[in-house]
Design a protein around this motif. Structure first.
Motif, PDB file in Angstrom:
ATOM      1  N   VAL A 147       0.854  -1.186   0.000  1.00  0.00           N
ATOM      2  CA  VAL A 147       0.000   0.000   0.000  1.00  0.00           C
ATOM      3  C   VAL A 147       0.890   1.237   0.000  1.00  0.00           C
ATOM      4  O   VAL A 147       1.609   1.502   0.967  1.00  0.00           O
ATOM      5  N   ILE A 148       0.850   1.972  -1.085  1.00  0.00           N
ATOM      6  CA  ILE A 148       1.615   3.214  -1.236  1.00  0.00           C
ATOM      7  C   ILE A 148       0.661   4.374  -1.027  1.00  0.00           C
ATOM      8  O   ILE A 148      -0.311   4.535  -1.774  1.00  0.00           O
ATOM      9  N   GLN A 149       0.921   5.186  -0.013  1.00  0.00           N
ATOM     10  CA  GLN A 149       0.033   6.298   0.334  1.00  0.00           C
ATOM     11  C   GLN A 149       0.773   7.614   0.133  1.00  0.00           C
ATOM     12  O   GLN A 149       1.745   7.906   0.830  1.00  0.00           O
ATOM     13  N   GLU A 150       0.311   8.404  -0.821  1.00  0.00           N
ATOM     14  CA  GLU A 150       0.941   9.696  -1.052  1.00  0.00           C
ATOM     15  C   GLU A 150       0.521  10.683   0.033  1.00  0.00           C
ATOM     16  O   GLU A 150      -0.654  10.768   0.395  1.00  0.00           O
ATOM     17  N   ASP A 151       1.488  11.451   0.526  1.00  0.00           N
ATOM     18  CA  ASP A 151       1.231  12.506   1.499  1.00  0.00           C
ATOM     19  C   ASP A 151       0.811  13.755   0.731  1.00  0.00           C
ATOM     20  O   ASP A 151       1.636  14.602   0.387  1.00  0.00           O
ATOM     21  N   GLY A 152      -0.476  13.862   0.441  1.00  0.00           N
ATOM     22  CA  GLY A 152      -0.985  14.924  -0.407  1.00  0.00           C
ATOM     23  C   GLY A 152      -1.551  14.338  -1.693  1.00  0.00           C
ATOM     24  O   GLY A 152      -1.774  13.130  -1.806  1.00  0.00           O
ATOM     25  N   ARG A 153      -1.782  15.199  -2.666  1.00  0.00           N
ATOM     26  CA  ARG A 153      -2.357  14.754  -3.945  1.00  0.00           C
ATOM     27  C   ARG A 153      -1.700  15.557  -5.062  1.00  0.00           C
ATOM     28  O   ARG A 153      -2.008  16.732  -5.271  1.00  0.00           O
ATOM     29  N   THR A 154      -0.774  14.929  -5.766  1.00  0.00           N
ATOM     30  CA  THR A 154      -0.075  15.571  -6.868  1.00  0.00           C
ATOM     31  C   THR A 154      -0.047  14.612  -8.060  1.00  0.00           C
ATOM     32  O   THR A 154      -0.576  13.512  -8.007  1.00  0.00           O
TER      33      THR A 154
END
Length: 272
Positions: A44-51
């Motif tokens: 599970v790869i979770q981006e810190d933000g949304r880019t």
């Protein structure tokens, strides 16, 4: 005949744009892992933000789940990892930073320890720094191979200038224990150390003397930035990390030793 359902280790990675190019190497190190029969991993790869900076580097692999945080907002790696737990449907959670690499056999070794002894809630392993030129370097002070008793991590950390005796970036932990402690601490940094000390206050752990992680050193990593060593913020982080660990220890709560990693247990909830 019903299909066989494998048990899962959920690998959790918090990520932001600058570290995204390292994802293929982290993925390759995961693909090299060999688990016992009946086990599988999901990443599970979770981006810190949304880019748009991370998605191009996410591996095309059905075992990989990619999620993003709120648009334009960054809560730090602790928030990202804790949000990733919404997709953690396995008995164990393994930390893997985007810029690091697992060594062959690391996942199976840690899994074997936790499967064999229900009194051990978490496992760590030896780390080598991966330097920019591709060479590696170790450092002294590792504990002996084997179990780490409750309270030992906090005692060492306090006596050695807030340096933990084991590296939180190597953590494999029972999912139910991780959830019971609220996931990672809501801190701008040291959130993984805070979790490690909390775990050490409520359960026994394990240290493997075999190298389990290559910890990349590069100029863009978060721990190399000036803000990470700002004295005022560092003192505040260390104060709340210590206070949490000591409060948990004082409450006398401990890992239910019959826990199977899914929230069910037959063991006591209080220290005898």
């Amino acid at each position: 005949m019903s299909a066989v359902v494998n048990r899962r280790v959920i690998v959790v990675t918090a990520i932001h744009g600058p570290s995204a190019p390292f994802l293929p190497e982290a993925h390759a190190s995961l693909c090299a892992q060999e688990l016992p029969a009946g086990w599988e991993w999901r990443w599970v790869i979770q981006e810190d933000g949304r880019t748009e900076d991370v998605r191009p580097y996410v591996p095309d692999d059905p075992r990989v789940v990619f999620r993003q945080g709120r648009h334009g907002r960054q809560g730090g790696p602790g928030v990202a990892r804790t949000m990733a737990l919404a997709h953690a449907d396995g008995a164990y959670v393994k930390v893997l930073d985007a810029d690091d690499r697992l060594t062959p056999g690391a996942l199976a070794r840690d899994l074997a320890v936790l499967e064999a002894d229900p009194s051990i809630g978490w496992a760590t392993s030896r780390v080598l720094d991966l330097l920019p030129d591709g060479s590696t370097a170790g450092f002294p002070g590792d504990p002996a191979h084997g179990p780490i008793e409750r309270g030992a991590v906090l005692d060492f950390w306090k006596a050695n200038g807030f340096r933990a005796q084991v590296h939180p970036a190597t953590l494999l932990v029972r999912r139910d224990l991780l959830l019971a402690l609220g996931g990672w601490m809501a801190l701008p940094a040291s959130e993984d150390t805070g979790l490690l000390l909390a775990l050490g206050g409520v359960s026994r752990g394990w240290f493997s003397a075999e190298v389990g992680l290559l910890y990349r050193k590069w100029e863009g990593q978060e721990t190399g930035q000036a803000a990470h060593v700002d004295p005022a913020e560092r003192d505040a982080r260390m104060a709340v990390v210590e206070a949490r660990a000591r409060a948990l220890t004082a409450f006398g709560w401990s890992l239910p030793e019959g826990s199977d990693g899914t929230g069910r247990s037959d063991g006591p909830h209080e220290r005898p």
